[in-house]
Write an enzyme that holds these catalytic residues in place. Structure first.
Site, mmCIF file in Angstrom:
data_model
loop_
_atom_site.group_PDB
_atom_site.id
_atom_site.type_symbol
_atom_site.label_atom_id
_atom_site.label_comp_id
_atom_site.label_asym_id
_atom_site.label_seq_id
_atom_site.Cartn_x
_atom_site.Cartn_y
_atom_site.Cartn_z
ATOM 1 N N ASN A 79 0.857 -1.190 0.000
ATOM 2 C CA ASN A 79 0.000 0.000 0.000
ATOM 3 C C ASN A 79 0.890 1.236 0.000
ATOM 4 O O ASN A 79 2.021 1.196 0.483
ATOM 5 C CB ASN A 79 -0.879 0.011 1.257
ATOM 6 C CG ASN A 79 -1.814 1.208 1.294
ATOM 7 O OD1 ASN A 79 -2.413 1.571 0.275
ATOM 8 N ND2 ASN A 79 -1.947 1.844 2.449
ATOM 9 N N HIS B 135 0.913 5.246 1.325
ATOM 10 C CA HIS B 135 0.236 6.157 2.254
ATOM 11 C C HIS B 135 0.934 7.519 2.187
ATOM 12 O O HIS B 135 2.165 7.582 2.195
ATOM 13 C CB HIS B 135 0.308 5.581 3.675
ATOM 14 C CG HIS B 135 -0.425 6.406 4.668
ATOM 15 N ND1 HIS B 135 -1.796 6.391 4.779
ATOM 16 C CD2 HIS B 135 0.015 7.305 5.581
ATOM 17 C CE1 HIS B 135 -2.166 7.247 5.724
ATOM 18 N NE2 HIS B 135 -1.093 7.808 6.219
ATOM 19 N N SER C 102 4.926 6.829 2.172
ATOM 20 C CA SER C 102 5.483 5.531 2.567
ATOM 21 C C SER C 102 4.827 4.419 1.772
ATOM 22 O O SER C 102 3.611 4.435 1.577
ATOM 23 C CB SER C 102 5.186 5.241 4.055
ATOM 24 O OG SER C 102 5.523 6.322 4.884
ATOM 25 N N ASP D 197 -2.647 0.891 7.785
ATOM 26 C CA ASP D 197 -1.363 1.603 7.648
ATOM 27 C C ASP D 197 -0.312 1.110 8.647
ATOM 28 O O ASP D 197 0.423 1.906 9.218
ATOM 29 C CB ASP D 197 -1.574 3.118 7.848
ATOM 30 C CG ASP D 197 -2.644 3.666 6.930
ATOM 31 O OD1 ASP D 197 -2.710 3.228 5.770
ATOM 32 O OD2 ASP D 197 -3.404 4.541 7.378
HETATM 33 C C1 GRF Z 1 -2.712 8.740 -2.560
HETATM 34 O O1 GRF Z 1 -2.407 9.906 -1.849
HETATM 35 C C2 GRF Z 1 -2.268 7.519 -1.783
HETATM 36 O O2 GRF Z 1 -1.153 7.754 -0.991
HETATM 37 C C3 GRF Z 1 -3.456 7.220 -0.923
HETATM 38 O O3 GRF Z 1 -4.584 7.552 -1.709
HETATM 39 C C4 GRF Z 1 -4.211 8.527 -2.684
HETATM 40 C C5 GRF Z 1 -4.609 7.951 -4.002
HETATM 41 O O4 GRF Z 1 -4.408 8.845 -5.068
HETATM 42 N N1 GRF Z 1 -3.449 5.869 -0.456
HETATM 43 P P1 GRF Z 1 -4.499 8.311 -6.559
HETATM 44 O O5 GRF Z 1 -5.877 7.657 -6.719
HETATM 45 O O6 GRF Z 1 -3.408 7.327 -6.763
HETATM 46 O O7 GRF Z 1 -4.370 9.526 -7.421
#
Ligand code: GRF
Length: 208
Positions: free
Chosen positions: A115, A117, A149, A158
């Site tokens: 994932n 974050h 991260s 997370d």
């Molecule tokens: C990103 O900021 C990611 O870190 C978080 O959700 C957001 C997704 O943005 N998990 P995108 O859909 O990839 O533009």
């Protein structure tokens, strides 16, 4: 060099715009994941997620699965698991996926779910820490730096071990949106690089 037919098969779970998905798809075409990984399916829990369009445009199968049609979250994720296993997915990448995973998916894809974050975990993660809430919390805490991260996913939000991070400064006049944009730019470099590192170190596949 990983042979063409030995490319790692990636399945992505998405809910929204999919700019991180795009960075991964681009890296498979002409970046750090070229000859290393291929996208085999993108699954969204929302029909309107632009990420589905991005997948189609890249020639990757795109699938909307409606969680409301399942009796429980566990059943929903069992179905997701089936779809991923049918396509022999090696690695799941969550890319802006807003549901908490549940059930057997953790066993079936143990240590094979990543994932991204938008903060420097372990800070500013956990329940409710998504989207602008993350960046507002960072600004309220008067942090000097933030970042993104990539981590392995476990049963807590997370929480799994961090693989790689990129940092950005937090500037005096930042709004949550300005900071979010600065972090997102780094995310697009970070995620493909972290996937590459994961394939090399955890899956122990040498990359030339
Ligand atoms: C990103 O900021 C990611 O870190 C978080 O959700 C957001 C997704 O943005 N998990 P995108 O859909 O990839 O533009």
């Amino acid at each position: 060099m990983v042979q063409k037919d030995k490319k790692i098969k990636i399945g992505a779970l998405v809910s929204g715009n999919g700019t991180n998905l795009q960075s991964i798809l681009d890296a498979m075409k002409r970046g750090v994941l070229k000859n290393i990984a291929q996208g085999v399916i993108v699954i969204s829990n929302r029909p309107e997620a632009y990420a589905l369009k991005r997948a189609q445009e890249a020639g990757v199968e795109a699938l909307f699965l409606d969680s409301k049609l399942f009796g429980s979250r566990q059943e929903y994720f069992d179905m997701i698991c089936q779809e991923l296993e049918k396509r022999e997915v090696d690695l799941i990448c969550l890319a802006g996926f807003l549901l908490k995973l549940e059930g057997n998916i953790f066993k079936k894809f143990s240590e094979r779910i990543l994932n991204i974050h938008p903060a420097l975990l372990p800070k500013f993660g956990g329940k409710g820490m998504y989207g602008h809430f993350v960046h507002e919390a960072v600004l309220n805490a008067e942090e000097k730096e933030s970042g993104a991260s990539v981590h392995l996913v476990d049963e807590e939000f997370d929480h799994g071990p961090v693989l790689l991070q990129r940092k950005v400064p937090v500037l005096g006049r930042d709004t949550a949106q300005v900071l979010a944009d600065r972090v997102l730019k780094e995310e697009h470099i970070l995620y493909p690089e972290a996937i590459r590192l994961y394939i090399q170190t955890k899956l122990k596949i040498p990359i030339a």
